[in-house]
Design a protein around this motif. Structure first.
Motif, PDB file in Angstrom:
ATOM      1  N   ARG A  38      -8.211   6.017   6.456  1.00 58.53           N
ATOM      2  CA  ARG A  38      -9.484   6.278   7.126  1.00 58.53           C
ATOM      3  C   ARG A  38      -9.842   7.758   7.083  1.00 58.53           C
ATOM      4  NH1 ARG A  38      -7.562   2.480  10.868  1.00 58.53           N
ATOM      5  NH2 ARG A  38      -6.858   4.140  12.275  1.00 58.53           N
ATOM      6  N   ARG A  39      -8.830   8.594   7.049  1.00 60.63           N
ATOM      7  CA  ARG A  39      -9.062  10.036   7.003  1.00 60.63           C
ATOM      8  C   ARG A  39      -9.195  10.548   5.566  1.00 60.63           C
ATOM      9  NH1 ARG A  39      -8.053  12.897  11.739  1.00 60.63           N
ATOM     10  NH2 ARG A  39      -7.558  11.537  13.504  1.00 60.63           N
ATOM     11  N   GLY A  40      -9.268   9.625   4.622  1.00 66.51           N
ATOM     12  CA  GLY A  40      -9.541  10.006   3.246  1.00 66.51           C
ATOM     13  C   GLY A  40      -8.331  10.408   2.435  1.00 66.51           C
ATOM     14  N   LEU A  41      -7.127  10.184   2.953  1.00 68.58           N
ATOM     15  CA  LEU A  41      -5.924  10.536   2.196  1.00 68.58           C
ATOM     16  C   LEU A  41      -5.622   9.462   1.154  1.00 68.58           C
ATOM     17  CD1 LEU A  41      -3.587  11.808   5.064  1.00 68.58           C
ATOM     18  CD2 LEU A  41      -5.073  13.131   3.557  1.00 68.58           C
ATOM     19  N   LYS A  42      -5.290   9.889  -0.038  1.00 67.54           N
ATOM     20  CA  LYS A  42      -4.944   8.956  -1.103  1.00 67.54           C
ATOM     21  C   LYS A  42      -3.500   8.503  -0.916  1.00 67.54           C
ATOM     22  CE  LYS A  42      -4.856   8.315  -6.103  1.00 67.54           C
ATOM     23  NZ  LYS A  42      -5.039   8.960  -7.428  1.00 67.54           N
ATOM     24  N   MET A  43      -3.302   7.197  -0.818  1.00 67.15           N
ATOM     25  CA  MET A  43      -1.964   6.653  -0.573  1.00 67.15           C
ATOM     26  C   MET A  43      -1.457   5.898  -1.795  1.00 67.15           C
ATOM     27  SD  MET A  43      -1.382   7.678   2.453  1.00 67.15           S
ATOM     28  CE  MET A  43       0.072   6.715   2.905  1.00 67.15           C
ATOM     29  N   PRO A  44      -0.143   5.960  -2.031  1.00 68.67           N
ATOM     30  CA  PRO A  44       0.426   5.183  -3.136  1.00 68.67           C
ATOM     31  C   PRO A  44       0.210   3.691  -2.909  1.00 68.67           C
ATOM     32  CG  PRO A  44       2.024   6.753  -2.258  1.00 68.67           C
ATOM     33  CD  PRO A  44       0.886   6.714  -1.304  1.00 68.67           C
ATOM     34  N   ARG A  45       0.144   2.947  -3.983  1.00 70.30           N
ATOM     35  CA  ARG A  45       0.013   1.494  -3.884  1.00 70.30           C
ATOM     36  C   ARG A  45       1.394   0.876  -4.052  1.00 70.30           C
ATOM     37  NH1 ARG A  45      -0.563  -1.792  -8.109  1.00 70.30           N
ATOM     38  NH2 ARG A  45      -1.189  -0.052  -9.415  1.00 70.30           N
ATOM     39  N   CYS A  46       1.643  -0.163  -3.310  1.00 65.37           N
ATOM     40  CA  CYS A  46       2.955  -0.825  -3.367  1.00 65.37           C
ATOM     41  C   CYS A  46       2.756  -2.318  -3.506  1.00 65.37           C
ATOM     42  CB  CYS A  46       3.759  -0.529  -2.098  1.00 65.37           C
ATOM     43  SG  CYS A  46       5.470  -1.098  -2.155  1.00 65.37           S
ATOM     44  N   SER A  47       3.611  -2.934  -4.308  1.00 62.69           N
ATOM     45  CA  SER A  47       3.562  -4.385  -4.483  1.00 62.69           C
ATOM     46  C   SER A  47       4.974  -4.917  -4.557  1.00 62.69           C
ATOM     47  CB  SER A  47       2.799  -4.750  -5.756  1.00 62.69           C
ATOM     48  OG  SER A  47       3.601  -4.483  -6.899  1.00 62.69           O
ATOM     49  N   ASP A  48       5.096  -6.220  -4.738  1.00 65.79           N
ATOM     50  CA  ASP A  48       6.430  -6.836  -4.831  1.00 65.79           C
ATOM     51  C   ASP A  48       6.901  -6.963  -6.270  1.00 65.79           C
ATOM     52  OD1 ASP A  48       6.670  -7.194  -2.096  1.00 65.79           O
ATOM     53  OD2 ASP A  48       5.512  -9.062  -2.155  1.00 65.79           O
ATOM     54  N   SER A  49       6.194  -6.324  -7.177  1.00 62.13           N
ATOM     55  CA  SER A  49       6.491  -6.524  -8.588  1.00 62.13           C
ATOM     56  C   SER A  49       7.205  -5.328  -9.180  1.00 62.13           C
ATOM     57  CB  SER A  49       5.185  -6.770  -9.351  1.00 62.13           C
ATOM     58  OG  SER A  49       5.410  -6.818 -10.728  1.00 62.13           O
ATOM     59  N   SER A  50       8.029  -5.567 -10.182  1.00 59.03           N
ATOM     60  CA  SER A  50       8.551  -4.486 -10.999  1.00 59.03           C
ATOM     61  C   SER A  50       7.669  -4.403 -12.223  1.00 59.03           C
ATOM     62  CB  SER A  50       9.998  -4.759 -11.403  1.00 59.03           C
ATOM     63  OG  SER A  50      10.049  -5.667 -12.475  1.00 59.03           O
ATOM     64  N   GLY A  51       8.104  -3.657 -13.208  1.00 61.62           N
ATOM     65  CA  GLY A  51       7.310  -3.558 -14.409  1.00 61.62           C
ATOM     66  C   GLY A  51       7.184  -4.865 -15.163  1.00 61.62           C
ATOM     67  N   PHE A  52       8.179  -5.718 -15.086  1.00 63.19           N
ATOM     68  CA  PHE A  52       8.190  -6.924 -15.899  1.00 63.19           C
ATOM     69  C   PHE A  52       7.980  -8.217 -15.114  1.00 63.19           C
ATOM     70  CE2 PHE A  52      11.268  -4.772 -19.139  1.00 63.19           C
ATOM     71  CZ  PHE A  52      10.232  -3.977 -19.585  1.00 63.19           C
ATOM     72  N   VAL A  53       8.583  -8.298 -13.922  1.00 64.10           N
ATOM     73  CA  VAL A  53       8.619  -9.589 -13.235  1.00 64.10           C
ATOM     74  C   VAL A  53       8.763  -9.364 -11.732  1.00 64.10           C
ATOM     75  CG1 VAL A  53      11.128  -9.854 -13.358  1.00 64.10           C
ATOM     76  CG2 VAL A  53       9.700 -11.892 -13.355  1.00 64.10           C
ATOM     77  N   PRO A  54       8.243 -10.239 -10.892  1.00 64.41           N
ATOM     78  CA  PRO A  54       8.366 -10.024  -9.439  1.00 64.41           C
ATOM     79  C   PRO A  54       9.796 -10.188  -8.931  1.00 64.41           C
ATOM     80  CG  PRO A  54       6.570 -11.545  -9.958  1.00 64.41           C
ATOM     81  CD  PRO A  54       7.366 -11.368 -11.212  1.00 64.41           C
ATOM     82  N   GLY A  55      10.165  -9.335  -7.993  1.00 63.82           N
ATOM     83  CA  GLY A  55      11.403  -9.535  -7.264  1.00 63.82           C
ATOM     84  C   GLY A  55      11.134 -10.414  -6.049  1.00 63.82           C
ATOM     85  N   ILE A  56      12.154 -10.630  -5.238  1.00 61.50           N
ATOM     86  CA  ILE A  56      11.986 -11.411  -4.018  1.00 61.50           C
ATOM     87  C   ILE A  56      11.406 -10.494  -2.943  1.00 61.50           C
ATOM     88  CG2 ILE A  56      13.137 -12.770  -2.238  1.00 61.50           C
ATOM     89  CD1 ILE A  56      13.112 -14.122  -4.951  1.00 61.50           C
ATOM     90  N   SER A  57      10.273 -10.861  -2.389  1.00 64.38           N
ATOM     91  CA  SER A  57       9.630 -10.022  -1.374  1.00 64.38           C
ATOM     92  C   SER A  57      10.240 -10.284  -0.007  1.00 64.38           C
ATOM     93  CB  SER A  57       8.129 -10.309  -1.332  1.00 64.38           C
ATOM     94  OG  SER A  57       7.883 -11.614  -0.849  1.00 64.38           O
ATOM     95  N   ILE A  58      10.018  -9.343   0.899  1.00 64.42           N
ATOM     96  CA  ILE A  58      10.515  -9.492   2.265  1.00 64.42           C
ATOM     97  C   ILE A  58       9.902 -10.731   2.911  1.00 64.42           C
ATOM     98  CG2 ILE A  58      10.647  -8.416   4.529  1.00 64.42           C
ATOM     99  CD1 ILE A  58      12.260  -6.958   2.423  1.00 64.42           C
ATOM    100  N   SER A  59       8.613 -10.933   2.679  1.00 71.32           N
ATOM    101  CA  SER A  59       7.913 -12.034   3.344  1.00 71.32           C
ATOM    102  C   SER A  59       8.330 -13.406   2.836  1.00 71.32           C
ATOM    103  CB  SER A  59       6.400 -11.869   3.169  1.00 71.32           C
ATOM    104  OG  SER A  59       6.054 -11.830   1.791  1.00 71.32           O
ATOM    105  N   SER A  60       8.770 -13.481   1.567  1.00 73.27           N
ATOM    106  CA  SER A  60       9.121 -14.783   0.993  1.00 73.27           C
ATOM    107  C   SER A  60      10.617 -15.074   1.010  1.00 73.27           C
ATOM    108  CB  SER A  60       8.615 -14.868  -0.454  1.00 73.27           C
ATOM    109  OG  SER A  60       9.294 -13.934  -1.277  1.00 73.27           O
TER     110      SER A  60
END
Length: 542
Positions: free
Chosen positions: A105-127
């Protein structure tokens, strides 16, 4: 959503700086991974207090109400995003998500995070299921985060439990080497294979365990004793069959400032072998640094040729090779020459188009900086040993029956570290026996011959020969694309590409591909340990 201080973003934003004067001075130790140690507790109350304290400090940094000018939040924002996404405790995720929201909200650029690696998804915390979540919680409390490697290995939870125990025995249990030395040796090993993922994580661990930051930037100030490992590190990484007593004698009987005890040297060898093998896993799965934005990728569908190849392999496994045994030779010479890198017998080479994870973007400034870091830590220019194929005409075969793991290797290691020997033995047995009796989408398949073929092929690439294994069977179940992939994972992990991972020649599920990679790296670990332990035993007998 309210921030952890109990104030809503609206009410806190409405307050003037005059009402909340600048009074907080940020301590120097806050600019390190130790900043988050207060939340690494199983006690719910203490963890909440720790979260509140951290979020308060970071919120004040965002709002400019500390003398750091916002540097504290900027320094830790990648960790903040990671905690907001993969902390295994809901209250931790919620508090840091609120912090991320305020920063945005204050305009700071934040890194993006996902459950994926470069090739294939790992097991996420939620799943994650209950058992996997318990593993994640334990890992978080011990390490401060659930790494992408752990989430990827979580596809194989039985193996992951043993891997974590082995890792802690190697890197964290009492031993002859200090923690900074262990993690610097790990950095040296990762740098030799140019594994960007491992380098980033090990540099962080090195700093967190009291390592001198200057060692990572200036090889001249690294202790001579550690630098003396450069030739051994290179040989173990790319040509373990060239290992001789001279490598060990130079360290065991050299000048006092570089002299190693047998126990110290054995620990160093185990560490180097561990991270050389782990580089194959990291690059083989396409893992990127835990503080780097992850790539969102799909899971490509298998083509009809891969589906047919998988069906053919199922038939071979179910028929127990009955139609093929007659054409095989059991002589040692026959076994040696039957093991081919490709189906037409041509040697596998990696040309300019074989760029792996660490080499993408070659030529840009970031890559040049990374290459320089690898050179500094691994002495690539000081000892430029390149990877070559094991050639039976030029190199001596290592007969497994003369010095195997179960008898000689396990026995020697257990003299110095019995718990570690037992853990490694259990880890090898687990990954070799692990199965759900399926191959691709076909159930009720005994995949033991396939798993054994991957294991023996990986070790044969390094010159290890098992006289009780019929190598003719290997070429019936391992076809060219799969062999090429295994070879890169074992021998040159920095050359693995996304195409290699996607096109192994078989229509495999994600967990099966992970299993295959782990089979290859553990076979490599055992093979190179045997080379090191055999030479060490010779040096001890002299």
């Amino acid at each position: 959503m309210a921030v952890a201080t109990g104030e809503s973003p609206q009410s806190s934003g409405a307050r003037s700086q005059a009402q909340e004067p600048v009074t907080e001075i940020v301590a120097a130790e806050d600019y390190s991974e130790r900043f988050f140690f207060g939340i690494l507790t199983a006690d719910d109350g203490m963890r909440r207090e720790g979260v509140n304290e951290l979020v308060n400090k970071l919120t004040r940094s965002i709002r400019g109400r500390s003398f750091d000018g916002g540097r504290l939040f900027e320094f830790h924002k990648a960790t903040v995003v990671r905690l907001a996404n993969d902390a295994p405790f809901p209250e931790v995720r919620e508090a840091f998500r609120a912090l991320v929201a305020e920063a945005e909200r204050r305009g700071l650029k934040m890194p993006r995070c996902s459950d994926s690696s470069g090739f294939v998804p790992g097991i996420s915390i939620s799943s994650a299921d209950e058992r996997t979540r318990e593993i994640f919680v334990d890992t978080f409390l011990n390490c401060g985060h659930v790494s992408r490697a752990v989430r990827m290995m979580a596809h194989l939870p039985d193996y992951l439990v043993r891997y974590i125990a082995t890792y802690r025995a190697i890197m964290r249990s009492p031993g002859p080497l200090s923690s900074p030395s262990r993690f610097y040796i790990g950095v040296m090993a990762a740098a030799r294979h140019r594994s960007e993922y491992l380098m980033a994580n090990l540099r962080s661990e090195f700093r967190m365990h009291g390592g001198d930051e200057r060692w990572l930037a200036d090889g001249d100030i690294v202790p001579a004793k550690l630098k003396a490992l450069i030739p051994l590190n290179a040989t173990l990484a790319v040509r373990p069959w060239d290992l001789t007593r001279a490598h060990f004698d130079a360290l065991l009987n050299g000048p006092r400032d570089i002299m190693w005890s047998v126990g110290e040297l054995l620990s160093a060898v185990v560490i180097m072998v561990h991270f050389h093998s782990l580089a194959g896993f990291a690059n083989g799965c396409g893992l990127e640094s835990d503080d780097k934005e992850e790539s969102l990728v799909g899971n490509p569908t298998s083509d009809s040729l891969e589906t047919r190849s998988t069906d053919d392999l199922v038939r071979v496994l179910r028929n127990h090779f009955e139609s093929d045994d007659a054409s095989c030779t059991s002589s040692p010479e026959g076994r040696t020459h039957e093991v081919q890198d490709t189906e037409d017998g041509e040697a596998l080479t990696c040309g300019a188009d074989c760029r792996g994870v660490a080499n993408q973007g070659n030529g840009n400034l970031r890559q040049a900086v990374f290459n320089a870091e690898c050179d500094t830590c691994a002495g690539l220019s000081v000892f430029p040993l390149s990877a070559v194929d094991f050639d039976v005409e030029k190199h001596q075969i290592f007969p497994y029956h003369d010095f195997g793991w179960s008898a000689e290797g396990y026995s020697l290691l257990s003299r110095f570290n019995l718990p570690l020997a037992e853990l490694l033995d259990e880890q090898f047995n687990t990954i070799l026996s692990l199965t759900d009796m399926s191959l691709g989408q076909t159930r009720g398949v005994d995949t033991a011959p396939f798993r054994q073929a991957v294991w023996y092929y990986a070790q044969r690439l390094l010159g290890i020969e098992h006289d009780d294994y019929d190598y003719c069977r290997m070429n019936k179940v391992l076809h060219r694309p799969l062999k090429e992939f295994v070879k890169k994972v074992v021998c040159q992990p920095d050359t693995v590409s996304r195409t290699d991972f996607d096109r192994m020649g078989l229509a495999l599920r994600t967990e099966e591909k992970i299993h295959l990679i782990v089979l290859a790296i553990e076979a490599r670990r055992q093979a190179v340990l045997l080379y090191g332990l055999r030479v060490l035993s010779q040096a001890m007998e002299a």
